[in-house]
Design an enzyme around this catalytic site. Sequence first.
Site, short mmCIF file in Angstrom:
data_model
loop_
_atom_site.label_atom_id
_atom_site.label_comp_id
_atom_site.label_asym_id
_atom_site.label_seq_id
_atom_site.Cartn_x
_atom_site.Cartn_y
_atom_site.Cartn_z
CG HIS A 99 4.24 8.81 13.35
ND1 HIS A 99 3.78 8.66 12.06
CD2 HIS A 99 5.57 9.07 13.25
CE1 HIS A 99 4.78 8.81 11.23
NE2 HIS A 99 5.88 9.06 11.91
CB ALA A 142 -5.88 7.52 -0.99
CE LYS A 152 -4.14 -4.11 -3.27
NZ LYS A 152 -3.61 -2.74 -3.42
CG ASP A 162 -7.38 -3.67 -4.49
OD1 ASP A 162 -7.05 -2.67 -5.16
OD2 ASP A 162 -7.25 -3.73 -3.25
CB SER A 166 -0.64 1.14 -8.69
OG SER A 166 -0.01 0.06 -8.02
CG ASN A 224 2.33 -1.98 -4.01
OD1 ASN A 224 3.24 -2.31 -3.27
ND2 ASN A 224 1.17 -1.52 -3.53
CD GLU A 227 1.64 -2.13 3.87
OE1 GLU A 227 2.39 -3.12 3.97
OE2 GLU A 227 1.26 -1.48 4.85
#
Length: 339
Positions: free
Chosen positions: A36, A148, A199, A252, A262, A264, A289
């Site tokens: 975007h 990733a 998770k 995961d 990670s 999170n 997330e």
Amino acid sequence: MSNLTPSIAVIGAGSWGTSLAILLAGKGYPVRLWGHNKEHIDRLISDGENSRYLPGISLPESLYPTPSLEKAVLGAQLVLMVVPSHVFRTVFRDLIPFLPIDCQIVSAVKGIENSTLSTMHMVMAQELAAYPALALIELGVISGPSFAKEVAQKQPTAVTVGFASADTAKKVQDIFSTDYFRVYTSTDIDGLEISGAFKNVMAIAAGISDGLSYGSNARAALITRGLAEMQRLGAAMNADPATFAGLSGLGDLLLTCTGDLSRNRNVGLQLGKGHSIEHIESEMFMVAEGVKTTKSFYDLARKLDVETPILDEVYHIIYEGKDCSQAVQDLLGRKLKPE
């Protein structure tokens, strides 16, 4: 899907979207990568890499970054959705007018929409319902333990692709599979999405434990009891129990609760060290997330009347400012019961 080399659109030029685009373009598929932010896309084109998220990893020649949704999606046989869950519906709604009538769409997003408690597959189905001419479009998901950066570095990884049709899942499996990226198939879309999203909440819990300097025993207990909460939620949503022992579930969960990459878990680490969620999010340039997903699952568990004590404490910490040590004590002080 055509037997000819499929044209692929990847919607989302963050770390995960770029990594998957690199994988697919590396197999020779023409891939159009949408983002975007035009400045970010221009930088991808000029640098030949995503220096913000995946520095040092070159973009293949058949990968074409674009800030135009229309240019990205028109003619694509496979569309891969890789944008954060809180903007997923808006972006998907914007691209619908450009979709081919018989393409496949795969969500690679591990989250639950806050306002509707819908998975990303549900969001896509809800939005497409207003377009009878697009009834042939098939919707699927990809999920599993997959940082990733490691995928972009071609390190061995295994994931699962899910579609209602086993035949379609097999076709998409073939598109993604490489000698370092092993893909399994499933028809349990709900199970893949519930486990992949939940998770992230447990990773925050594991990070809190580590931030409080608790040991391996505590982390193992959180992972195991977190899996039990995941399974209870899955059962309430009629998911296949076997899915939660697979890559998108236990796989995961283990990765995100223990891996240093990670985001999170890092949120949890900082919470455990006493930082506020506002401070933590202000310091991050990539989305975790699990923060938003915690609220979604907390509301969903109330709606489905599912017992989720670890999830509940993570919610109280993030959204009500509860002290992390007190949350742990409250978990340990719960009424004793059989496993």
